[in-house]
Design a protein around this motif. Structure first.
Motif, PDB file in Angstrom:
ATOM      1  N   ALA A  78       0.969  -1.235   0.191  1.00  0.00           N
ATOM      2  CA  ALA A  78      -0.157   0.087  -0.064  1.00  0.00           C
ATOM      3  C   ALA A  78       0.893   1.189  -0.157  1.00  0.00           C
ATOM      4  O   ALA A  78       0.476   2.540  -0.468  1.00  0.00           O
ATOM      5  N   ASN A  79       2.092   1.029   0.454  1.00  0.00           N
ATOM      6  CA  ASN A  79       2.978   2.150   0.715  1.00  0.00           C
ATOM      7  C   ASN A  79       4.045   2.210  -0.504  1.00  0.00           C
ATOM      8  O   ASN A  79       5.208   2.653  -0.300  1.00  0.00           O
ATOM      9  N   SER A  80       3.755   1.536  -1.716  1.00  0.00           N
ATOM     10  CA  SER A  80       4.802   1.367  -2.813  1.00  0.00           C
ATOM     11  C   SER A  80       5.477   2.782  -3.331  1.00  0.00           C
ATOM     12  O   SER A  80       6.009   2.835  -4.196  1.00  0.00           O
ATOM     13  N   PHE A  81       4.607   3.855  -2.808  1.00  0.00           N
ATOM     14  CA  PHE A  81       5.340   5.285  -3.273  1.00  0.00           C
ATOM     15  C   PHE A  81       6.562   5.715  -2.434  1.00  0.00           C
ATOM     16  O   PHE A  81       7.432   6.335  -3.093  1.00  0.00           O
ATOM     17  N   LEU A  82       6.730   4.702  -1.490  1.00  0.00           N
ATOM     18  CA  LEU A  82       8.033   5.046  -0.529  1.00  0.00           C
ATOM     19  C   LEU A  82       9.319   4.675  -1.298  1.00  0.00           C
ATOM     20  O   LEU A  82       9.382   3.706  -2.229  1.00  0.00           O
ATOM     21  N   PRO A  83      10.484   5.140  -1.031  1.00  0.00           N
ATOM     22  CA  PRO A  83      11.744   4.896  -1.725  1.00  0.00           C
ATOM     23  C   PRO A  83      12.303   3.285  -1.056  1.00  0.00           C
ATOM     24  O   PRO A  83      11.735   3.049   0.039  1.00  0.00           O
ATOM     25  N   ASP A  84      13.040   2.788  -1.691  1.00  0.00           N
ATOM     26  CA  ASP A  84      13.879   1.860  -1.220  1.00  0.00           C
ATOM     27  C   ASP A  84      14.218   2.057   0.317  1.00  0.00           C
ATOM     28  O   ASP A  84      14.903   3.088   0.676  1.00  0.00           O
ATOM     29  N   THR A 116       1.574   8.848   4.272  1.00  0.00           N
ATOM     30  CA  THR A 116       0.870   9.760   3.144  1.00  0.00           C
ATOM     31  C   THR A 116       1.835   9.828   2.010  1.00  0.00           C
ATOM     32  O   THR A 116       3.184   9.910   2.239  1.00  0.00           O
ATOM     33  N   LEU A 117       1.440  10.245   0.855  1.00  0.00           N
ATOM     34  CA  LEU A 117       2.124  10.494   0.015  1.00  0.00           C
ATOM     35  C   LEU A 117       3.277  11.725   0.084  1.00  0.00           C
ATOM     36  O   LEU A 117       2.711  13.133   0.479  1.00  0.00           O
ATOM     37  N   PRO A 118       4.450  11.841  -0.079  1.00  0.00           N
ATOM     38  CA  PRO A 118       5.434  12.985   0.595  1.00  0.00           C
ATOM     39  C   PRO A 118       5.220  14.278  -0.166  1.00  0.00           C
ATOM     40  O   PRO A 118       5.047  15.056   0.926  1.00  0.00           O
ATOM     41  N   ILE A 139      -2.412  10.283  -9.213  1.00  0.00           N
ATOM     42  CA  ILE A 139      -1.074   9.718  -8.448  1.00  0.00           C
ATOM     43  C   ILE A 139      -1.016   8.034  -8.719  1.00  0.00           C
ATOM     44  O   ILE A 139      -0.307   7.493  -8.025  1.00  0.00           O
ATOM     45  N   ALA A 140      -1.700   7.676  -9.763  1.00  0.00           N
ATOM     46  CA  ALA A 140      -1.712   6.310  -9.993  1.00  0.00           C
ATOM     47  C   ALA A 140      -0.229   5.579 -10.249  1.00  0.00           C
ATOM     48  O   ALA A 140      -0.182   4.463  -9.888  1.00  0.00           O
ATOM     49  N   ASN A 141       0.608   6.299 -11.137  1.00  0.00           N
ATOM     50  CA  ASN A 141       1.950   5.837 -11.244  1.00  0.00           C
ATOM     51  C   ASN A 141       2.715   5.999 -10.285  1.00  0.00           C
ATOM     52  O   ASN A 141       3.953   5.517 -10.311  1.00  0.00           O
ATOM     53  N   ARG A 142       2.299   6.485  -9.011  1.00  0.00           N
ATOM     54  CA  ARG A 142       3.171   6.371  -7.705  1.00  0.00           C
ATOM     55  C   ARG A 142       2.912   5.040  -7.122  1.00  0.00           C
ATOM     56  O   ARG A 142       3.878   4.718  -6.146  1.00  0.00           O
TER      57      ARG A 142
END
Length: 347
Positions: free
Chosen positions: A91-97, A106-108, A131-134
């Motif tokens: 669910a938080n795959s927008f986060l960096p490695d 939340t989205l940064p 924001i889908a591509n995030r």
């Protein structure tokens, strides 16, 4: 299914209620709902449609809206002690490695000002999102919005959000290798990978690596079930993650090596050749674009469940590497056997 199913049903301890999660109150009759309101103390909502290729609307209709409706129904249960809702670590795959903690994110670049209600309405109306591509998939985005909306809409409900990583086939219960075909993503990965016979596949290496040395975080489905039941017994609320920290971490390289070492001779010579590149602008193969998490290296913190590894009994998460290796060997043999049967049927 295991032989015990008929005995369990005959015991009278399991009752099935047929409904439709696409409808208000799941389409249940008033007398059924009233009985649930008087008796239910624990709700575990696990229903989902795990598809990396679903449209936004389909993903949200199957993985966000039913969870919100389940919480609305449960909010009227007079004896409720806990609602456990399955989410996903991605669910938080927008986060960096790097580390992913057991907390809300939340989205940064939104600074917490984005409105999940507006986002949900826009997706259901327009089938698109800025924001889908995030996110790694529409499924992951649906779970992200669900996580945001549950505490907003139902602030008084005792809720535990369980974030599993990639579901794998069962290690022990109800029997080794139990798992629905479309609900075990790494099995689907192996099937797609093996179907690309004789090809050269280009994959992006995870940041900081030149090969697939990043962890592909998989957890057996029975370990997820055990974690849910033990946390239910202790009435844990908030967020817990259930992943390879509680099991046996495997790298992407290790998964590829398993595919090679277990391949029958007739298939071995035609297995795809994998090439990793550090150039993130280089085109990838179709499978790499589909399974985006394979090129990432998140470290999912499972600290709130780590004590489960010391727990004994039928709900234990204890395991040994030879047992894990044997289950994975049988898993690959099963996949290869199905592949060879399909190829013979075409001839």
């Amino acid at each position: 299914m295991p032989d015990q199913v008929q005995a369990i049903l005959a015991s009278g301890k399991v009752h099935f209620i047929v409904g439709d999660m696409r409808k208000a109150d799941f389409g249940l009759k008033n007398e059924v709902l009233e009985e649930l309101r008087e008796q239910v103390t624990l709700v575990i909502h696990t229903a989902a449609k795990i598809s990396l290729e679903a449209s936004l609307v389909d993903a949200f209709e199957n993985n966000c809206l039913p969870a919100l409706e389940m919480a609305r129904i449960a909010s009227r249960f007079r004896r409720l002690k806990l609602l456990i809702q399955l989410s996903t670590a991605y669910a938080n795959s927008f986060l960096p490695d790097g580390p992913v903690l057991e907390r809300p994110y939340t989205l940064p670049d939104h600074d917490g000002d984005d409105d999940p209600e507006e986002e949900l309405s826009s997706i259901l109306t327009l089938n698109q999102s800025p924001i889908a591509n995030r996110f790694s998939s529409p499924y992951a985005q649906a779970k992200y919005i669900m996580e945001r909306l549950l505490p907003r809409r139902f602030p008084l409900l005792p809720i535990l959000l369980v974030r599993p990583t990639i579901f794998g086939q069962a290690l022990r219960d109800p029997f080794p290798l139990y798992g629905l075909e479309n609900s075990t993503p790494m099995n689907k990965f192996f099937q797609h990978f093996l179907a690309d016979r004789g090809a050269t596949q280009v994959w992006h290496a995870a940041a900081g690596y030149t090969t697939g040395a990043n962890i592909i975080d998989e957890i057996p489905v029975d370990f997820v079930a055990n974690a849910c039941l033990v946390h239910a017994a202790t009435r844990t609320t908030g967020i817990v993650q259930v992943g390879a920290q509680l099991y046996e971490p495997f790298t992407f390289d290790a998964f590829l090596e398993m595919a090679v070492s277990n391949a029958p001779p007739a298939i071995l010579r035609d297995l795809p050749r994998v090439v990793f590149t550090e150039d993130l602008n280089a085109p990838q193969c179709f499978l790499a674009e589909l399974v985006q998490v394979a090129s990432r290296h998140w470290l999912f913190d499972c600290g709130r469940s780590y004590w489960l590894k010391q727990l004994g009994g039928p709900l234990s998460l204890q395991q040994c590497k030879p047992q894990v290796d044997e289950v994975n060997r049988r898993r690959l043999q099963q996949i290869y056997s199905r592949l060879m049967k399909k190829e013979k049927a075409r001839l």
